[in-house]
Design an enzyme around this catalytic site. Structure first.
Site, PDB file in Angstrom:
ATOM      1  N   GLY A  40      -6.513 -14.127   0.406  1.00 51.57           N
ATOM      2  CA  GLY A  40      -5.454 -13.381  -0.261  1.00 51.57           C
ATOM      3  C   GLY A  40      -4.675 -12.570   0.756  1.00 51.57           C
TER       4      GLY A  40
ATOM      5  N   GLY B 145      -4.973  -7.733   1.055  1.00 53.63           N
ATOM      6  CA  GLY B 145      -5.377  -8.728   2.035  1.00 53.63           C
ATOM      7  C   GLY B 145      -4.516  -8.708   3.284  1.00 53.63           C
TER       8      GLY B 145
ATOM      9  N   SER C 106       9.988  -2.215 -14.571  1.00 54.96           N
ATOM     10  CA  SER C 106       9.202  -1.193 -13.888  1.00 54.96           C
ATOM     11  C   SER C 106       8.995   0.052 -14.741  1.00 54.96           C
ATOM     12  CB  SER C 106       9.911  -0.787 -12.599  1.00 54.96           C
ATOM     13  OG  SER C 106       9.315   0.367 -12.057  1.00 54.96           O
TER      14      SER C 106
ATOM     15  N   ARG D 165       0.049   4.483 -19.450  1.00 56.61           N
ATOM     16  CA  ARG D 165       0.429   3.181 -19.977  1.00 56.61           C
ATOM     17  C   ARG D 165      -0.355   2.790 -21.236  1.00 56.61           C
ATOM     18  NH1 ARG D 165       0.870  -0.036 -14.167  1.00 56.61           N
ATOM     19  NH2 ARG D 165       2.850   0.895 -13.566  1.00 56.61           N
TER      20      ARG D 165
ATOM     21  N   HIS E 143      -0.896  -6.802 -17.960  1.00 59.13           N
ATOM     22  CA  HIS E 143      -0.300  -6.527 -16.657  1.00 59.13           C
ATOM     23  C   HIS E 143      -1.320  -6.472 -15.520  1.00 59.13           C
ATOM     24  CE1 HIS E 143       2.324  -4.921 -13.634  1.00 59.13           C
ATOM     25  NE2 HIS E 143       1.725  -3.754 -13.601  1.00 59.13           N
TER      26      HIS E 143
ATOM     27  N   ARG F  98      -5.238   2.220 -15.275  1.00 57.84           N
ATOM     28  CA  ARG F  98      -4.591   2.570 -14.010  1.00 57.84           C
ATOM     29  C   ARG F  98      -3.298   3.312 -14.251  1.00 57.84           C
ATOM     30  NH1 ARG F  98      -0.539   0.572 -11.103  1.00 57.84           N
ATOM     31  NH2 ARG F  98      -0.405  -1.435 -12.162  1.00 57.84           N
TER      32      ARG F  98
END
Length: 667
Positions: free
Chosen positions: A41, A46, A285, A338, A430, A464
């Protein structure tokens, strides 16, 4: 069986990371030249890890299934990156970022990891500025900040509406420097299909060249998995269509525990789906919630008029609109986290107030912000009595400077001009907070196998906060893994090159070959997408934004049935040793079908509501999520036993010494 040892250092939380770095083993520069590391990745986690490890002197082999690391899904994180630098002088601090992240994750994250994340966040910004990342700046030339959901300060650094892309280009440039120096060997269009263990340690991978179909063996002294999340188990998500769980699932089946798979984030600002034949969803966004106000009509008659086109949303007066987030959560308003915003949108749409033809959309309106910014701009320009048209013109230019590419993208997809009419948004899958379980050093339960970024479960708990994905990915790659991996590799300075002509590599390659041959030789009648869509429907309808016991039990049974039919009736055209996207998809969907059952099993076991995991049986009188700290203040780490429905559960108990456990409130 592995044991869960989080390796959290002793001592005060503010000193843990510093003391840990001071006392772990290191590898001297000369010895690093004889050690190989594989990184799977090349997104932000990564890419930054590969660049940093190569810069330190290790020999790095980096793998990505895209034609270039620049294609990594990290570019989709548009809104910004958090850091506790207190540029706005509004009271931010390392502790406040730590506290907001633990609270935003509904108190289901490991305190020590989250504090370290907050601690190194400021270093990330300095690193990226030095790389030339074009962060937005204020009038005085300092880096600018904006707010994101779940916080009361402005700590999000951004580059217009393309922050992830700019950060990835920074990491990519650092990688390219090392590629040019021969310290990174880059394998584009290669997919990892198996982990190779020798004497219980991760010592390499089996990869497939996706252009030629060649099966390859690659050895190393350590393997880093940074392959992103598993949101595409839902089929429709905001993830790139190539995003998958295969690298993480392959190491899970080799002994790496999979943690909290049910913690999946539903993002509130996605463009609503337009039909049954859609292949992916597009994210707007979260930065738009800074200036956009979310609402639905108060009266059902207005809802119906908007749906049938007889009334436009701009025709509704302020008193005819329900700004439901501002009404329900006055302290945070449109900037609630969220998970809270997503459930509130679902509640309004389920009640019949959805504003598009499918009934699954709410408005995100910029009219107030346009007029506010326009008025400020007119004052700055000395225009004392501007017309409303002039104010709007000036305001639209300000909004364009902040979000122009996002508005352009929305108009291209929907053919609506968001400067003139409100955007329509609806929640969509998401980000995945769950992932491979790792200790404080980011090592999995397989010695020598590490997981970084979204591929691991760390830092975010059950939800998150916005602008924290970029922060965690770069923290892991630039400032955590380069230190902690040396502690393990210090024991390998005399090991020498890991050979690939061993029984372990023979067996791993044979298992990959037999698996792929089975797909191309299967005489089925249904496409891979047929089964993936069926899985996605089950996941969204029964393991989506709201879950209950009956639905989860039905989902587990249905996923098992789909998996059984998949193996009997999937049809993969083409051959194995050639370019074959359907074969790639078949292997990934097989992994999704196993993950889906573990996902639902984890959700069924956790009878509390927390963050992105909402059980209908566990809610307050006001309908908010209700945690059960007495029984569920732990990380669920699942061990593979050969059947995803019969995985062994291991619990990492979570302790909270720095923050008080209490029900979240954003009112």
């Amino acid at each position: 069986m592995a044991t869960l040892d989080s390796k959290i250092p002793a001592g005060p939380i503010k000193d843990k990371w510093t003391n840990h770095k001071n006392h772990i083993n290191v590898v001297n520069p000369a010895n690093k030249r004889s050690i190989d590391v594989i990184v799977v990745g090349t997104g932000l986690a990564g890419g930054s890890a590969a660049a940093s490890l190569a810069e330190l002197g290790y020999n790095v082999k980096a793998f990505c299934f895209q034609d270039s690391p620049r294609r990594a899904h990290s570019i989709a994180a548009q809104g910004g990156i958090n850091a506790a630098k207190n540029y706005q002088n509004d009271g931010d601090s390392i502790y406040r970022l730590f506290y907001d992240t633990v609270k935003g994750g509904d108190y289901r994250a490991r305190e020590a990891n989250v504090y370290r994340l907050a601690e190194v966040s400021a270093n990330i910004i300095d690193q990226c500025v030095a790389q030339g990342v074009p962060f937005a700046r204020d009038y005085g030339g300092l880096l600018d900040n904006r707010s994101f959901g779940g916080v009361l300060v402005s700590r999000t650094f951004y580059a217009k509406g393309q922050t992830g892309q700019q950060l990835l280009l920074g990491a990519y440039s650092a990688m390219n420097r090392q590629i040019g120096m021969g310290k990174i060997k880059m394998y584009n269009r290669h997919e990892m299909l198996e982990l190779v263990k020798v004497d219980g340690k991760a010592r390499g991978i089996i990869a497939r060249n996706m252009v030629t179909g060649e099966i390859q063996r690659h050895s190393a002294h350590a393997v880093v998995i940074a392959s992103g999340g598993y949101g595409n188990v839902f089929y429709l998500s905001t993830n790139a269509m190539g995003s998958n769980v295969t690298a993480a699932w392959r190491i899970h089946k080799k002994g790496a525990y999979f943690a909290n798979p049910c913690y999946t984030q539903i993002h509130p600002t996605c463009i609503p789906r337009s039909g049954d034949y859609q292949s992916k969803l597009t994210l707007m966004s979260e930065s738009l919630r800074n200036d956009g106000r979310i609402w639905v009509p108060k009266n059902i008659e207005d809802v119906e008029a908007i749906r049938n086109g007889s009334k436009k949303p701009v025709e509704l007066k302020e008193e005819e609109r329900d700004y439901y987030l501002e009404r329900r959560y006055p302290a945070f308003g449109n900037l609630v986290p969220r998970d809270v915003a997503s459930r509130a949108a679902k509640e309004r749409c389920d009640a019949g107030y959805g504003v598009n033809k499918t009934g699954e959309a709410v408005f995100l309106d910029f009219a107030s912000a346009i007029m506010r910014y326009g008025s400020e701009k007119a004052t700055v320009l000395g225009e004392l009595n501007p017309t409303p048209e002039r104010v709007r013109e000036l305001g639209e230019k300000v909004i364009e400077n902040k979000y122009g590419n996002l508005f352009q993208m929305y108009e291209k997809i929907t053919d609506d001009n968001p400067y003139k009419t409100p955007m329509m948004i609806y929640p969509a899958v998401h980000y995945t907070m769950g992932g491979i379980w790792v200790d404080y050093n980011l090592m999995t339960t397989i010695p020598g196998c590490y997981a970084a970024g979204e591929a691991n479960f760390s830092d975010h708990g059950a939800n998150r906060l916005g602008a924290s994905a970029l922060m965690q990915g770069l923290a892991d790659g630039y400032f955590v893994l380069p230190y902690t991996i040396g502690d393990y590799l210090a024991n390998d300075i005399r090991t020498g090159k890991i050979p690939t002509d061993t029984p372990e590599f023979d067996e791993a390659e044979k298992s990959v070959t037999e698996r792929l041959e089975k797909f191309v030789n299967n005489k089925g009648t249904k496409s891979v997408d047929h089964f993936h869509k069926r899985l996605g429907n089950v996941m969204w309808n029964k393991v989506g934004m709201a879950r209950n016991e009956q639905g989860l039990k039905e989902a587990i049974a249905e996923i098992r049935q789909i998996r059984e039919e998949f193996h009997k009736d999937v049809f993969v055209p083409g051959g194995m040793y050639e370019f074959n996207p359907e074969l790639e998809k078949a292997a990934r969907v097989e992994d999704f079908l196993e993950l889906g059952e573990l996902f639902a099993t984890d959700a069924l076991l956790r009878t509390e509501s927390c963050g992105g995991h909402f059980r209908e049986e566990s809610r307050t009188e006001e309908g908010e999520a209700m945690r059960d700290d007495e029984n569920f203040a732990y990380t669920a780490a699942w061990e593979w036993t050969g059947d995803p429905g019969k995985a062994n559960l291991h619990k990492e108990e979570l302790t909270f010494n720095e923050v008080e456990l209490k029900q979240r409130s954003y009112k």
